[in-house]
Design a protein around this motif. Structure first.
Motif, PDB file in Angstrom:
ATOM      1  N   SER A 138       0.816  -1.224   0.000  1.00 31.19           N
ATOM      2  CA  SER A 138       0.000   0.000   0.000  1.00 31.19           C
ATOM      3  C   SER A 138       0.845   1.268   0.000  1.00 31.19           C
ATOM      4  N   SER A 139       2.143   1.159  -0.283  1.00 29.00           N
ATOM      5  CA  SER A 139       3.018   2.328  -0.184  1.00 29.00           C
ATOM      6  C   SER A 139       2.669   3.405  -1.200  1.00 29.00           C
ATOM      7  N   ALA A 140       2.186   3.001  -2.378  1.00 28.25           N
ATOM      8  CA  ALA A 140       1.754   3.969  -3.397  1.00 28.25           C
ATOM      9  C   ALA A 140       0.356   3.635  -3.900  1.00 28.25           C
ATOM     10  N   GLU A 142      -2.965   0.621  -3.547  1.00 30.21           N
ATOM     11  CA  GLU A 142      -3.522  -0.354  -2.616  1.00 30.21           C
ATOM     12  C   GLU A 142      -3.701  -1.713  -3.284  1.00 30.21           C
ATOM     13  N   LYS A 201       1.902  -0.925 -11.071  1.00 32.04           N
ATOM     14  CA  LYS A 201       1.536  -0.334  -9.776  1.00 32.04           C
ATOM     15  C   LYS A 201       2.226  -1.064  -8.625  1.00 32.04           C
ATOM     16  N   MET A 202       2.285  -2.396  -8.700  1.00 30.95           N
ATOM     17  CA  MET A 202       2.977  -3.139  -7.647  1.00 30.95           C
ATOM     18  C   MET A 202       4.470  -2.837  -7.695  1.00 30.95           C
ATOM     19  N   ASN A 205       5.023   0.359  -5.988  1.00 27.03           N
ATOM     20  CA  ASN A 205       4.988   0.155  -4.534  1.00 27.03           C
ATOM     21  C   ASN A 205       6.348  -0.288  -4.007  1.00 27.03           C
ATOM     22  N   LYS A 208       8.844   2.683  -4.211  1.00 32.46           N
ATOM     23  CA  LYS A 208       8.564   3.684  -3.172  1.00 32.46           C
ATOM     24  C   LYS A 208       8.968   3.173  -1.785  1.00 32.46           C
ATOM     25  N   TYR A 209       8.623   1.911  -1.512  1.00 39.96           N
ATOM     26  CA  TYR A 209       8.968   1.331  -0.214  1.00 39.96           C
ATOM     27  C   TYR A 209      10.472   1.278  -0.038  1.00 39.96           C
TER      28      TYR A 209
END
Length: 213
Positions: A138-140, A142, A201-202, A205, A208-209
């Motif tokens: 869920s860092s960027a 969901e 998208k994943m 995430n 970003k994480y």
């Protein structure tokens, strides 16, 4: 002593301010170079959608080289054999416990080899499955059901495993998902756009994480 302190201060500064990633080259004969369009596409997606400023010229670094310390995030993939020498394992361990992050994406067939070699890197740690509520999902964007399924191979559910060092997730192993195939140019695998979007998208995430934790 001053040289030692200066080296680790410089290393900390790189991890603190850098927004770059690289492909990890390893020994053993596995195709570390697979999915050549994947990371360029992921980087462009991240720069366009999550306000990163990642260099779009993707470099390759060898696992035993000190060059890995220039990058806060390394990406590793392939279908087959992986081998880490003792020096490779020590270098990778030092990188990870110093603040680096490694994402390993099984492109199908890599799991038995990488699992064995990671024991050289962290002899006292096992890969543990991440719960669906882990922050990386869920860092960027969901993903309430955890890791998305991108490509079908053996009819197994996708799983995300990690290795932790002093409570920090330092390594992510994505299995039975094949995110990298979803990041590739559309004509490579002819994935539907919604599937590619889930993969990107994943991937965002993960980026970003890795940059923020």
């Amino acid at each position: 002593m001053k040289l030692f302190i200066s080296f680790f201060f410089s290393l900390f500064s790189v991890f603190l301010f850098a927004q770059d990633l690289a492909i990890l080259k390893y020994k053993g004969g596995g195709d570390w170079y697979s999915n050549p369009t994947a990371l360029p596409n992921l980087v462009k997606y991240c720069n366009d959608n999550i306000d990163t400023n990642i260099n779009e010229s993707i470099q390759t670094v060898e696992v035993g080289s000190t060059d890995i310390f220039q990058f806060p995030l390394l990406h590793m993939t392939g279908h087959g054999n992986v081998f880490f020498s003792d020096d490779d394992a020590e270098n990778l361990r030092n990188y990870l416990i110093s603040g680096g992050f490694l994402h390993i994406d099984d492109n199908y067939g890599m799991e038995p080899y990488i699992t064995k070699e990671l024991k050289k890197v962290f002899p006292n740690s096992d890969l543990v499955e991440l719960p669906k509520d882990h922050k990386i999902f869920s860092s960027a964007f969901e993903f309430s059901n955890g890791l998305p399924k991108i490509h079908e191979h053996d009819g197994k559910a996708p799983q995300a495993f990690g290795i932790f060092h002093e409570s920090r997730l330092v390594l992510l192993f994505t299995f039975e998902s094949d995110l990298g195939d979803g990041w590739e140019d559309q004509e490579v695998h002819n994935d539907p756009e919604d599937v590619r979007e889930k993969a990107l998208k994943m991937g965002a995430n993960i980026v970003k994480y890795a940059f923020e934790n």
